[in-house]
Scaffold this motif. Structure first.
Motif, PDB file in Angstrom:
ATOM      1  N   LEU A 150       7.228   7.872  -4.768  1.00 54.19           N
ATOM      2  CA  LEU A 150       6.448   6.719  -4.318  1.00 54.19           C
ATOM      3  C   LEU A 150       6.198   5.700  -5.611  1.00 54.19           C
ATOM      4  CD1 LEU A 150       3.303   8.632  -2.980  1.00 54.19           C
ATOM      5  CD2 LEU A 150       4.956   7.164  -1.698  1.00 54.19           C
ATOM      6  N   LYS A 151       6.510   5.987  -6.700  1.00 53.73           N
ATOM      7  CA  LYS A 151       6.540   4.931  -7.835  1.00 53.73           C
ATOM      8  C   LYS A 151       7.751   4.152  -7.589  1.00 53.73           C
ATOM      9  CE  LYS A 151       3.569   7.340 -11.180  1.00 53.73           C
ATOM     10  NZ  LYS A 151       3.361   8.144 -12.078  1.00 53.73           N
ATOM     11  N   VAL A 152       8.989   4.811  -7.399  1.00 58.33           N
ATOM     12  CA  VAL A 152      10.236   4.209  -7.115  1.00 58.33           C
ATOM     13  C   VAL A 152      10.392   3.112  -5.795  1.00 58.33           C
ATOM     14  CG1 VAL A 152      12.561   4.507  -6.632  1.00 58.33           C
ATOM     15  CG2 VAL A 152      11.614   6.303  -8.260  1.00 58.33           C
ATOM     16  N   LEU A 153       9.466   3.805  -4.842  1.00 55.37           N
ATOM     17  CA  LEU A 153       9.255   2.924  -3.539  1.00 55.37           C
ATOM     18  C   LEU A 153       8.538   1.601  -4.115  1.00 55.37           C
ATOM     19  CD1 LEU A 153       9.578   2.679  -0.690  1.00 55.37           C
ATOM     20  CD2 LEU A 153       7.613   3.987  -0.256  1.00 55.37           C
ATOM     21  N   SER A 154       7.383   1.813  -4.666  1.00 57.37           N
ATOM     22  CA  SER A 154       6.841   0.683  -5.005  1.00 57.37           C
ATOM     23  C   SER A 154       7.632  -0.425  -5.897  1.00 57.37           C
ATOM     24  CB  SER A 154       5.612   1.124  -5.856  1.00 57.37           C
ATOM     25  OG  SER A 154       4.810  -0.155  -6.410  1.00 57.37           O
ATOM     26  N   VAL A 155       8.467   0.035  -6.803  1.00 61.98           N
ATOM     27  CA  VAL A 155       9.613  -0.859  -7.535  1.00 61.98           C
ATOM     28  C   VAL A 155      10.269  -1.237  -6.805  1.00 61.98           C
ATOM     29  CG1 VAL A 155      11.174  -0.774  -9.459  1.00 61.98           C
ATOM     30  CG2 VAL A 155       8.982   0.492  -9.845  1.00 61.98           C
ATOM     31  N   VAL A 156      10.696  -0.601  -5.631  1.00 69.59           N
ATOM     32  CA  VAL A 156      11.985  -1.349  -4.867  1.00 69.59           C
ATOM     33  C   VAL A 156      11.273  -2.529  -4.111  1.00 69.59           C
ATOM     34  CG1 VAL A 156      13.490  -0.829  -2.900  1.00 69.59           C
ATOM     35  CG2 VAL A 156      13.419   0.603  -4.893  1.00 69.59           C
ATOM     36  N   LEU A 157      10.074  -2.203  -3.543  1.00 66.51           N
ATOM     37  CA  LEU A 157       9.518  -3.024  -2.663  1.00 66.51           C
ATOM     38  C   LEU A 157       8.871  -4.236  -3.438  1.00 66.51           C
ATOM     39  CD1 LEU A 157       7.231  -0.761  -0.639  1.00 66.51           C
ATOM     40  CD2 LEU A 157       8.982  -2.155  -0.046  1.00 66.51           C
ATOM     41  N   GLY A 158       8.543  -4.352  -4.807  1.00 63.15           N
ATOM     42  CA  GLY A 158       8.349  -5.203  -5.754  1.00 63.15           C
ATOM     43  C   GLY A 158       9.655  -5.990  -6.386  1.00 63.15           C
ATOM     44  N   ASN A 159      10.955  -5.485  -5.738  1.00 66.24           N
ATOM     45  CA  ASN A 159      11.984  -6.167  -6.435  1.00 66.24           C
ATOM     46  C   ASN A 159      11.902  -5.966  -7.902  1.00 66.24           C
ATOM     47  OD1 ASN A 159      14.662  -7.102  -5.930  1.00 66.24           O
ATOM     48  ND2 ASN A 159      14.053  -9.019  -6.165  1.00 66.24           N
ATOM     49  N   LYS A 160      11.715  -4.909  -8.318  1.00 64.96           N
ATOM     50  CA  LYS A 160      11.626  -4.776 -10.156  1.00 64.96           C
ATOM     51  C   LYS A 160      12.590  -3.529 -10.495  1.00 64.96           C
ATOM     52  CE  LYS A 160       7.128  -6.592 -10.098  1.00 64.96           C
ATOM     53  NZ  LYS A 160       5.614  -6.448 -10.258  1.00 64.96           N
ATOM     54  N   TYR A 161      12.450  -3.344 -11.606  1.00 65.06           N
ATOM     55  CA  TYR A 161      13.094  -2.350 -12.143  1.00 65.06           C
ATOM     56  C   TYR A 161      12.312  -1.320 -12.729  1.00 65.06           C
ATOM     57  CZ  TYR A 161      17.580  -4.753 -11.883  1.00 65.06           C
ATOM     58  OH  TYR A 161      18.761  -5.733 -11.549  1.00 65.06           O
ATOM     59  N   LEU A 162      12.587  -0.033 -12.534  1.00 62.70           N
ATOM     60  CA  LEU A 162      11.820   1.177 -12.980  1.00 62.70           C
ATOM     61  C   LEU A 162      11.570   1.387 -14.303  1.00 62.70           C
ATOM     62  CD1 LEU A 162       9.904   3.324 -11.589  1.00 62.70           C
ATOM     63  CD2 LEU A 162      11.987   4.831 -11.728  1.00 62.70           C
ATOM     64  N   ASP A 163      10.594   1.516 -14.840  1.00 63.08           N
ATOM     65  CA  ASP A 163      10.358   2.001 -16.346  1.00 63.08           C
ATOM     66  C   ASP A 163      10.989   3.138 -16.673  1.00 63.08           C
ATOM     67  OD1 ASP A 163       9.334   2.114 -19.120  1.00 63.08           O
ATOM     68  OD2 ASP A 163       7.633   1.504 -18.606  1.00 63.08           O
ATOM     69  N   ALA A 164      11.678   3.262 -17.708  1.00 63.83           N
ATOM     70  CA  ALA A 164      12.204   4.598 -18.308  1.00 63.83           C
ATOM     71  C   ALA A 164      11.310   5.520 -18.410  1.00 63.83           C
ATOM     72  CB  ALA A 164      13.354   4.327 -19.259  1.00 63.83           C
ATOM     73  N   LYS A 165      10.126   5.167 -18.886  1.00 67.87           N
ATOM     74  CA  LYS A 165       9.015   6.186 -19.167  1.00 67.87           C
ATOM     75  C   LYS A 165       8.627   7.005 -17.942  1.00 67.87           C
ATOM     76  CE  LYS A 165       4.428   6.393 -21.557  1.00 67.87           C
ATOM     77  NZ  LYS A 165       4.125   7.883 -21.183  1.00 67.87           N
ATOM     78  N   VAL A 166       8.708   6.129 -16.758  1.00 64.52           N
ATOM     79  CA  VAL A 166       8.333   6.832 -15.537  1.00 64.52           C
ATOM     80  C   VAL A 166       9.332   8.107 -15.333  1.00 64.52           C
ATOM     81  CG1 VAL A 166       8.002   6.629 -13.308  1.00 64.52           C
ATOM     82  CG2 VAL A 166       7.166   4.780 -14.599  1.00 64.52           C
ATOM     83  N   VAL A 167      10.564   7.597 -15.439  1.00 66.61           N
ATOM     84  CA  VAL A 167      11.439   8.745 -15.113  1.00 66.61           C
ATOM     85  C   VAL A 167      11.432   9.842 -16.260  1.00 66.61           C
ATOM     86  CG1 VAL A 167      14.195   9.154 -15.085  1.00 66.61           C
ATOM     87  CG2 VAL A 167      13.191   7.176 -14.234  1.00 66.61           C
ATOM     88  N   ASP A 168      11.255   9.688 -17.510  1.00 64.49           N
ATOM     89  CA  ASP A 168      11.217  10.554 -18.512  1.00 64.49           C
ATOM     90  C   ASP A 168      10.133  11.430 -18.253  1.00 64.49           C
ATOM     91  OD1 ASP A 168      13.480   9.691 -19.868  1.00 64.49           O
ATOM     92  OD2 ASP A 168      12.363   8.393 -21.327  1.00 64.49           O
ATOM     93  N   ASP A 169       8.949  10.838 -17.985  1.00 61.98           N
ATOM     94  CA  ASP A 169       7.748  11.635 -17.799  1.00 61.98           C
ATOM     95  C   ASP A 169       7.855  12.578 -16.454  1.00 61.98           C
ATOM     96  OD1 ASP A 169       6.483  10.578 -19.639  1.00 61.98           O
ATOM     97  OD2 ASP A 169       5.228   9.082 -18.454  1.00 61.98           O
ATOM     98  N   TYR A 170       8.483  12.102 -15.319  1.00 62.82           N
ATOM     99  CA  TYR A 170       8.657  13.025 -14.447  1.00 62.82           C
ATOM    100  C   TYR A 170       9.558  14.028 -14.695  1.00 62.82           C
ATOM    101  CZ  TYR A 170      10.883  14.776 -10.098  1.00 62.82           C
ATOM    102  OH  TYR A 170      11.337  15.624  -9.273  1.00 62.82           O
ATOM    103  N   ARG A 171      10.900  13.806 -15.419  1.00 61.62           N
ATOM    104  CA  ARG A 171      11.798  14.585 -15.813  1.00 61.62           C
ATOM    105  C   ARG A 171      11.116  16.060 -16.386  1.00 61.62           C
ATOM    106  NH1 ARG A 171      16.362  11.129 -18.066  1.00 61.62           N
ATOM    107  NH2 ARG A 171      17.342  10.451 -16.198  1.00 61.62           N
ATOM    108  N   LYS A 172      10.326  15.620 -17.574  1.00 61.86           N
ATOM    109  CA  LYS A 172       9.456  16.604 -18.459  1.00 61.86           C
ATOM    110  C   LYS A 172       8.480  17.445 -17.385  1.00 61.86           C
ATOM    111  CE  LYS A 172       9.607  13.857 -22.564  1.00 61.86           C
ATOM    112  NZ  LYS A 172       8.847  12.771 -23.290  1.00 61.86           N
TER     113      LYS A 172
END
Length: 150
Positions: free
Chosen positions: A110-132
């Motif tokens: 859902l965070k990725v979807l929000s970023v795509v809809l906003g035409n922005k790039y995903l913060d690396a921290k979001v990916v790192d937090d999810y992976r952990k």
């Protein structure tokens, strides 16, 4: 759309040997929108190789007509909705850590979807937090199964 596409275009369906590239899983090849595979590949890379995802998006944005970039974004939204729908349908069947993991997957996509809809790039921290969080919830057998996949 008249383009030969690969519905399951992800790294584990590609092999490279020297200068040759081999595409696996030919049952997933069909005629369709040329951005179906690209959208799935970029969504996959958002988690496993974010720099490559960003580079491909940047390339399309700078070197293709605006209409093609918008088509790719629209297809990414469609494919992200499929991912979210899939995990949402598992929640009633899952228990314990698997249920928590699948909810985390929904939250991440859902965070990725929000970023795509906003035409922005995903913060690396979001990916790192999810992976952990994902890795802390996976069973040892699942960690072993995933070890050399990506």
């Amino acid at each position: 759309s008249g383009f030969l596409t690969h519905w399951d275009f992800v790294p584990h369906n590609i092999r490279v040997k020297g200068n040759d590239i081999y595409l696996l899983d030919h049952s997933s090849i069909r005629f369709g929108n040329k951005y179906e595979g690209w959208a799935r590949f970029i969504n996959f890379m958002t988690l496993y190789n974010p720099e490559l995802a960003d580079d491909l998006l940047f390339y399309v944005q700078k070197n293709r007509p605006v209409s093609e970039y918008l088509s790719l974004r629209a297809m990414r939204v469609y494919r992200l909705a499929e991912i979210i729908w899939h995990y949402a349908n598992t929640l009633d069947l899952a228990l314990g850590d698997l249920k928590i993991l699948n909810q985390a997957r929904i939250d991440f996509w859902l965070k990725v979807l929000s970023v795509v809809l906003g035409n922005k790039y995903l913060d690396a921290k979001v990916v790192d937090d999810y992976r952990k969080k994902r890795d802390s919830l996976r069973s040892q057998s699942e960690k072993d199964r995933q070890k050399n996949l990506h």
